[in-house]
Write an enzyme that holds these catalytic residues in place. Structure first.
Site, PDB file in Angstrom:
ATOM      1  N   SER A  88     -10.023  -5.816  10.667  1.00 33.77           N
ATOM      2  CA  SER A  88     -11.179  -5.417  10.212  1.00 33.77           C
ATOM      3  C   SER A  88     -12.227  -6.694   9.492  1.00 33.77           C
ATOM      4  O   SER A  88     -11.675  -7.465   8.919  1.00 33.77           O
ATOM      5  CB  SER A  88     -11.125  -4.463   9.010  1.00 33.77           C
ATOM      6  OG  SER A  88     -10.564  -3.184   9.484  1.00 33.77           O
ATOM      7  N   ARG A  93       0.795  -1.052  -0.105  1.00 32.01           N
ATOM      8  CA  ARG A  93       0.042  -0.040  -0.085  1.00 32.01           C
ATOM      9  C   ARG A  93       0.893   1.425   0.106  1.00 32.01           C
ATOM     10  O   ARG A  93       2.030   1.471   0.722  1.00 32.01           O
ATOM     11  CB  ARG A  93      -0.937  -0.065   1.204  1.00 32.01           C
ATOM     12  CG  ARG A  93      -1.866  -1.049   1.302  1.00 32.01           C
ATOM     13  CD  ARG A  93      -2.983  -1.242   2.210  1.00 32.01           C
ATOM     14  NE  ARG A  93      -3.794  -2.114   2.299  1.00 32.01           N
ATOM     15  CZ  ARG A  93      -4.783  -2.319   3.126  1.00 32.01           C
ATOM     16  NH1 ARG A  93      -5.129  -1.474   4.058  1.00 32.01           N
ATOM     17  NH2 ARG A  93      -5.379  -3.575   2.965  1.00 32.01           N
ATOM     18  N   ARG A 100       2.934   1.626   9.679  1.00 31.58           N
ATOM     19  CA  ARG A 100       2.386   2.410   8.418  1.00 31.58           C
ATOM     20  C   ARG A 100       3.383   1.953   7.260  1.00 31.58           C
ATOM     21  O   ARG A 100       4.301   2.866   6.867  1.00 31.58           O
ATOM     22  CB  ARG A 100       2.142   3.749   8.473  1.00 31.58           C
ATOM     23  CG  ARG A 100       0.866   4.125   9.535  1.00 31.58           C
ATOM     24  CD  ARG A 100       0.446   5.420   9.195  1.00 31.58           C
ATOM     25  NE  ARG A 100      -0.803   5.760  10.070  1.00 31.58           N
ATOM     26  CZ  ARG A 100      -1.897   5.677   9.863  1.00 31.58           C
ATOM     27  NH1 ARG A 100      -2.253   5.168   8.376  1.00 31.58           N
ATOM     28  NH2 ARG A 100      -2.952   5.974  10.467  1.00 31.58           N
ATOM     29  N   GLU A 117      -5.590  -0.058  15.057  1.00 30.64           N
ATOM     30  CA  GLU A 117      -6.540  -0.788  14.343  1.00 30.64           C
ATOM     31  C   GLU A 117      -5.395  -2.288  14.207  1.00 30.64           C
ATOM     32  O   GLU A 117      -4.585  -2.117  13.527  1.00 30.64           O
ATOM     33  CB  GLU A 117      -6.936  -0.345  13.084  1.00 30.64           C
ATOM     34  CG  GLU A 117      -7.756  -1.046  12.061  1.00 30.64           C
ATOM     35  CD  GLU A 117      -7.905  -0.759  10.661  1.00 30.64           C
ATOM     36  OE1 GLU A 117      -8.117  -1.782   9.757  1.00 30.64           O
ATOM     37  OE2 GLU A 117      -8.066   0.474  10.602  1.00 30.64           O
ATOM     38  N   ARG A 127       1.556  -5.655  12.409  1.00 31.41           N
ATOM     39  CA  ARG A 127       0.751  -4.741  13.547  1.00 31.41           C
ATOM     40  C   ARG A 127       0.512  -5.788  14.712  1.00 31.41           C
ATOM     41  O   ARG A 127       0.601  -5.411  15.786  1.00 31.41           O
ATOM     42  CB  ARG A 127      -0.520  -4.475  13.056  1.00 31.41           C
ATOM     43  CG  ARG A 127      -0.482  -2.991  12.174  1.00 31.41           C
ATOM     44  CD  ARG A 127      -1.694  -2.220  11.671  1.00 31.41           C
ATOM     45  NE  ARG A 127      -1.454  -1.119  10.812  1.00 31.41           N
ATOM     46  CZ  ARG A 127      -2.324  -0.014  11.040  1.00 31.41           C
ATOM     47  NH1 ARG A 127      -3.226  -0.049  11.814  1.00 31.41           N
ATOM     48  NH2 ARG A 127      -1.814   1.038  10.348  1.00 31.41           N
TER      49      ARG A 127
END
Length: 419
Positions: free
Chosen positions: A348, A258, A273, A345, A385
């Site tokens: 999801s 990403r 990130r 986070e 993460r």
């Protein structure tokens, strides 16, 4: 893509649903284009019916009337031929415009337009109480020498990392633990391609609206995936699945890529990130009647994994304005980070209903008809993460980090110790 019949039959309800998202640009244009397409289609279908009737009349006509009948049929055929490119262009135009329309939020999605209005459903687990000042994952990782951001920046630029030594073993342990967990719950392990065609990105709803977030290999016209959801959803594109096979469940493992557009200046070191990371993803093709139960099952799996890893977390339900394009509903699990006294986070879970299936052409046969499946996805383990959360929540005063008991058979060690 939403069902355009909804625009024709209940436009007010669609507008009301999109108002919950903060409004959607281009809706009126889609309505106008759809009307124009249907007007041309109606004209073409009427001419085709006339042409069929005229063709049959030729054989029944008297010899002296046959030339005129043939001429009439030919004129109709030419009119049809002249309209077909216009019909094709109108179809392409509406498909392009409609591709920007997001899914409709489910009625259970809370109202709100920004992430500040997302709703905390509940919290789970006790936050660790330290008798020392807890370090953040960057300081811990560097002390443990399990990753190196500086050398990665020299090699690839910012937001890349070398994972090393016991950090590699920890990653592999998390992947295998997660895959074993999901395999026991009916999810078939898959290592997916990381390069996909544009149709796969479009079919899952990441294009065209989110193209800025992804890397593209221009020479080969391929995209690097940001999640294995893209490749998993596309596995059954243009297929009709037997109803008895549903749900079809996959546990996809892949590297993900990403751009992290718009986040520069935030968390440039460490594992949060980064431009490249590994992830295990749950993906399900389900019967429409069962998709909300499937979402609950995916969410349960996520929470059981976090609980086994002894990571305190909270459950956050996205408000309508914070949903991604394909989502009818999305729920996150966020891990507690003691160093910053904030949540991060981790996973999801999304029910995309028939939005992706309509784009990809994934259906199931029920009786004599083929219907669209529902597709769902849910992170099982975003490895980087998860390592962040493990380091911060299981750290010790001497800089070592305890490995949760459930993970120890996979790591082969109980503690990460500074060299």
């Amino acid at each position: 893509m939403i069902d355009l019949r909804l625009l024709r039959e209940n436009l007010d309800a669609v507008k009301s649903a999109y108002d919950r998202r903060g409004g959607v640009e281009g809706l009126d244009q889609v309505v106008e284009l759809d009307k124009r397409y249907r007007d041309i289609l109606s004209e073409v279908e009427g001419l085709r019916a006339e042409h069929n009737k005229a063709s049959k009349a030729i054989g029944l006509a008297a010899p002296e009337d046959r030339p005129a009948a043939i001429a009439g049929a030919k004129e109709l055929a030419e009119r049809i031929k002249s309209l077909e490119p216009e019909l094709e262009a109108a179809s392409a135009e509406i498909d392009k415009a409609a591709s920007y329309l997001p899914n409709l939020p489910h009625e259970s999605v809370p109202d709100g337009l920004t992430e500040a209005e997302n709703v905390v459903e509940r919290e789970h687990g006790e936050r660790a109480q330290f008798d020392f000042e807890p370090l953040d994952h960057v300081a811990l990782g560097e002390r443990l020498r399990i990753f190196d951001s500086e050398r990665a920046a020299k090699t690839s630029g910012s937001r890349f990392v070398y994972l090393m030594g016991q950090g590699v073993l920890l990653e592999l342990a998390l992947v295998r633990f997660t895959v074993d967990f999901l395999s026991g719950r009916g999810f078939k392990p898959v290592v997916s391609p990381v390069l996909v065609r544009e149709q796969a990105m479009y079919g899952t709803g990441f294009l065209p609206a989110e193209e800025h977030e992804f890397y593209k290999v221009e020479r080969d016209d391929l995209f690097l995936i940001g999640t294995s959801e893209v490749a998993l959803a596309s596995m059954h594109a243009d297929e009709i699945l037997p109803e008895s096979d549903l749900p079809v469940r996959y546990a996809g493992f892949s590297s993900c890529f990403r751009r992290e557009a718009g986040t520069y200046g935030k968390e440039t070191k460490g594992l949060i990130r980064v431009h490249q990371f590994d992830k295990v993803e749950q993906f399900s093709f389900t019967h429409p009647d069962d998709s909300w139960d499937e979402l609950a099952a995916i969410r349960t799996n996520q929470e059981k994994i976090l609980q086994a890893l002894e990571i305190p977390y909270r459950v956050l339900v996205m408000c309508a304005g914070d949903l991604g394009s394909s989502a009818a509903k999305k729920v996150d699990n966020e891990a507690w980070l003691p160093s910053a006294s904030r949540y991060l986070e981790l996973t999801s879970a999304t029910n995309a209903t028939d939005y992706q299936a309509r784009r990809l052409g994934v259906r199931f046969r029920s009786g004599g008809s083929a219907q669209l499946v529902h597709t769902l996805n849910g992170t099982a383990c975003a490895v980087g993460r998860t390592i962040v959360a493990l380091l911060e929540n299981h750290q010790r005063a001497d800089g070592s980090v305890s490995i949760p008991e459930a993970l120890r058979p996979y790591t082969g060690f109980n503690v990460l110790t500074p060299p």
